[in-house]
Design a protein around this motif. Structure first.
Motif, mmCIF file in Angstrom:
data_model
loop_
_atom_site.group_PDB
_atom_site.id
_atom_site.type_symbol
_atom_site.label_atom_id
_atom_site.label_comp_id
_atom_site.label_asym_id
_atom_site.label_seq_id
_atom_site.Cartn_x
_atom_site.Cartn_y
_atom_site.Cartn_z
ATOM 1 N N ILE A 104 -3.177 2.551 6.259
ATOM 2 C CA ILE A 104 -3.581 1.148 5.824
ATOM 3 C C ILE A 104 -2.910 0.155 6.351
ATOM 4 C CG2 ILE A 104 -4.290 -0.381 4.180
ATOM 5 C CD1 ILE A 104 -5.567 2.187 2.426
ATOM 6 N N ALA A 105 -1.412 0.515 6.160
ATOM 7 C CA ALA A 105 -0.273 -0.711 6.558
ATOM 8 C C ALA A 105 -0.669 -0.879 7.979
ATOM 9 C CB ALA A 105 0.876 -0.123 6.238
ATOM 10 N N SER A 106 -0.900 0.174 9.005
ATOM 11 C CA SER A 106 -0.797 0.008 10.408
ATOM 12 C C SER A 106 -1.941 -0.703 10.777
ATOM 13 C CB SER A 106 -0.674 1.358 11.130
ATOM 14 O OG SER A 106 -1.577 2.133 10.779
ATOM 15 N N MET A 107 -3.207 -0.574 9.994
ATOM 16 C CA MET A 107 -4.220 -1.154 10.148
ATOM 17 C C MET A 107 -4.601 -2.629 10.031
ATOM 18 S SD MET A 107 -8.117 -0.277 8.258
ATOM 19 C CE MET A 107 -7.720 -1.069 6.642
ATOM 20 N N THR A 142 0.804 -1.306 0.036
ATOM 21 C CA THR A 142 -0.059 0.173 -0.112
ATOM 22 C C THR A 142 0.708 1.242 -0.115
ATOM 23 O OG1 THR A 142 -1.794 1.140 1.239
ATOM 24 C CG2 THR A 142 -0.235 -0.154 2.621
ATOM 25 N N ARG A 143 0.135 2.399 -0.410
ATOM 26 C CA ARG A 143 1.069 3.599 -0.370
ATOM 27 C C ARG A 143 0.525 4.500 0.946
ATOM 28 N NH1 ARG A 143 0.167 5.810 -6.438
ATOM 29 N NH2 ARG A 143 -1.056 3.913 -6.822
ATOM 30 N N TYR A 183 7.132 -2.654 6.279
ATOM 31 C CA TYR A 183 8.508 -2.613 5.803
ATOM 32 C C TYR A 183 8.454 -1.289 4.615
ATOM 33 C CZ TYR A 183 12.607 -3.493 2.877
ATOM 34 O OH TYR A 183 13.944 -3.295 2.096
ATOM 35 N N THR A 184 9.095 -0.304 4.659
ATOM 36 C CA THR A 184 9.047 1.091 3.699
ATOM 37 C C THR A 184 9.941 0.547 2.859
ATOM 38 O OG1 THR A 184 8.515 2.234 5.539
ATOM 39 C CG2 THR A 184 9.172 3.210 3.772
ATOM 40 N N LEU A 185 9.541 0.624 1.549
ATOM 41 C CA LEU A 185 10.291 0.202 0.339
ATOM 42 C C LEU A 185 11.029 1.424 -0.180
ATOM 43 C CD1 LEU A 185 11.161 -1.949 -1.602
ATOM 44 C CD2 LEU A 185 9.246 -1.032 -2.863
ATOM 45 N N LYS A 186 12.494 1.526 -0.284
ATOM 46 C CA LYS A 186 12.967 2.587 -0.501
ATOM 47 C C LYS A 186 13.308 2.709 -2.040
ATOM 48 C CE LYS A 186 15.641 2.677 3.791
ATOM 49 N NZ LYS A 186 16.815 2.856 4.324
#
Length: 604
Positions: free
Chosen positions: A83-86, A78-79, A93-96
């Motif tokens: 939503i990621a925390s939900m 997701t961006r 994991y934050t994609l760089k």
């Protein structure tokens, strides 16, 4: 998800052949079927690019699939941090983005042939600046690099580097300006075609015929010299869009192909489409006067007040399975209001009768009524649509009969039929001299139909699927003598024939033209005719779910132009065709792409 579990052990090239027929399931049946397929099984579910922040929907989905084994995993992209925390049960994991060096390496790969960049050091320097502006986003790098491939004009490269579009106000990591640059560099014919992708939902699986028919209706596919077939030109358009990295998940099936549009590319299509293209959902307040193309994506979004200002709509389509029109009154008002309609796709609708007023749409070229669960009859007035080029009632399981006078549709090029009739009159088809594609689907009562071989001299593609009562396709399936005037037949699909023990010998009549042959779900098929090896033009052969089929013709090695062979769901035959070790492998080894399943459904 049901069909994904059905194909989990299949290569993508065979996936379409294993789609389960769930078109007529209600929601309770779908839930039951999915639970059954997942119960106790270990699975990986990937939910890509999630935007819906409705937590109750997420909980509902989790409850639905928790019947699987405890080792099962769900991967979400997701961006949205919210939503990621939900949804997440572990830290996100934050994609760089790519490093600048990797950006430049990827850009060079797509902008030049291998090693070619050293010949153009001045362009490579500009490429560094372009790669830097892409801010580590691979799709941006790939798309811009593709747009400059084999273009050595210094001014074009400077235009991309110095374009003011980079300065558009944008959110962090928004690549819409980058993609807009690539769009601006397309030739005009591609730009006109590209906007039509906005009418379909994100992650939609396009087929070549579907999008090309839409383009064709509006004159967007033009032959430069007037001699090329429009479908070949349209395929060239698709291939060019693919080469520019605007398409993904591209699968080539010979006579057709399937693909998706990246969600960010879809955003671009929405951006360039403007008010002429309108997606109608629950957020739509009204249809603007300048609207030309409508896409209905939610059932409960169709109120009469929405359409009060619009007068010049040319397209109405329902692209989402299960979402259609259930109001005959609304449909009648559309027909009265939109006199210039050319493309009307009412798939998955549930009205019982098509209004007689349909005959007023003099300019209509395409009418699709597929998977209507309630329609029982078509008005005879439909036969007055002299400009109609495509008609589909595929999956209309309650349709009692085709209207009399169908033969008046002399310009039909594609016809897809589901009907409860037992006999189709040959008189109705005698005048369809331009018919190129004909499909019979789920015609459970059909026993006979017309002498198609003699009449449909332009027929190139034939589908016959799930017609269990068919005693003969007169003379298609019973006549052992080859039919000589199948001179244009290129593609043949035969599916779901439980009673046939062998294939018809009339196929030999297309020996000089047949390019692809699909044989699916013949549970009692014992053998293939020896004449199969005479199909010297055959490029693709697919045999699926024929468990009693034990052998291939002895002269299969004569099919020297065969490029693809797929065999699955035929345990003994699969054993004999195993690459390198099977007894039939020596006469198949010349085929470039061979996919053979084993009794457990795995492939080699």
């Amino acid at each position: 998800m049901i069909n994904s579990t059905s194909t989990s052990t299949q290569r993508p090239v065979l996936a379409l052949s294993h789609q389960e027929n769930i078109e007529h399931f209600d929601i309770e049946q779908l839930v039951s079927r999915l639970r059954h397929k997942l119960s106790g099984k270990k699975f990986v579910l990937v939910l890509d690019d999630i935007w819906d922040d409705n937590r109750s929907k997420w909980i509902e989905l989790k409850d639905l699939i928790k019947v699987g084994a405890v080792e099962s995993k769900i991967l979400v992209t997701t961006r949205s941090n919210l939503i990621a925390s939900m949804m997440g049960t572990v830290p996100m994991y934050t994609l760089k983005g790519l490093s600048l060096d990797n950006c430049l390496s990827l850009f060079v790969k797509w902008a030049f042939k291998e090693g070619e960049e050293v010949k153009y050091p001045h362009l490579s320097e500009i490429g560094k600046d372009i790669a830097k502006k892409c801010r580590g986003i691979p799709l941006a790098v790939k798309t811009l690099g593709s747009s400059l491939f084999s273009k050595f004009d210094l001014d074009k490269w400077k235009f991309v580097r110095d374009s003011q579009i980079w300065n558009l106000r944008q959110n962090k990591d928004d690549i819409l300006p980058v993609l807009k640059l690539s769009y601006d560099q397309m030739p005009s014919y591609l730009r006109h075609c590209f906007a039509y992708f906005s009418l379909f939902p994100k992650d939609y699986l396009f087929t070549l015929g579907e999008i090309c028919n839409l383009w064709d209706v509006f004159g967007l596919v033009q032959s430069p010299n007037g001699s090329q077939k429009l479908e070949n030109i349209a395929r060239d358009y698709i291939d060019e869009l693919h080469s520019r990295s605007f398409l993904q998940d591209f699968e080539d099936f010979g006579q057709t192909c399937v693909f998706k549009v990246h969600d960010l590319v879809h955003d671009l299509a929405m951006y360039v489409a403007k008010d002429a293209f309108v997606v109608v959902n629950s957020y739509t307040q009204n249809i603007p006067e300048q609207a030309r193309h409508l896409s209905i994506v939610e059932n409960d979004s169709l109120g009469h007040a929405l359409f009060s200002k619009s007068k010049s709509v040319r397209t109405i389509l329902c692209p989402i399975q299960g979402v259609g029109v259930d109001s005959e009154t609304l449909l009648d008002s559309w027909i009265s209001r939109y006199k210039y309609l050319r493309y009307l796709d009412l798939s998955d609708s549930s009205f019982e009768e098509l209004p007689n007023s349909i005959s007023k749409l003099d300019l209509l070229r395409v009418l699709i009524l597929s998977r209507n669960s309630k329609i029982r009859r078509l008005p005879h007035s439909i036969c007055e649509l002299q400009n109609l080029q495509e008609l589909s009632v595929r999956g209309c399981m309650e349709l009692e009969a085709l209207p009399k006078g169908l033969g008046k549709l002399i310009n039909l090029r594609q016809l897809f039929i589901t009907t409860k009739q037992s006999v189709l009159s040959h008189d109705e088809f005698a005048s369809m001299h331009h018919l190129q594609t004909l499909g019979f689907h789920y015609c459970d009562n059909l026993k006979f139909f017309f002498y198609a071989a003699q009449q449909l001299a332009s027929l190139e593609t034939l589908f016959v699927q799930s017609c269990g009562s068919l005693e003969m396709l007169n003379p298609w399936l019973c006549n052992e003598c080859p039919i000589t005037n199948l001179s244009l037949m290129k593609h043949l699909y035969l599916g779901d024939f439980p009673s046939l023990l062998t294939l018809p010998h009339w196929i030999l009549g297309a020996s000089n033209t047949l390019l692809s042959l699909v044989i699916k779900n013949f549970p009692n098929l014992k053998s293939l005719p020896e004449c199969l090896s005479f199909l010297t033009c055959l490029k693709r052969l697919q045999i699926v779910d024929c468990p009693q089929l034990l052998s291939l013709p002895n002269d299969m090695h004569h099919l020297i132009v065969l490029k693809y062979l797929g065999i699955d769901g035929c345990p003994e035959l699969c054993r004999k065709c195993q690459p390198q070790f099977g007894e039939y492998w020596p006469m198949l080894s010349h085929v470039k792409h061979v996919f053979i399943g084993d009794p457990n459904g795995k492939e080699n």
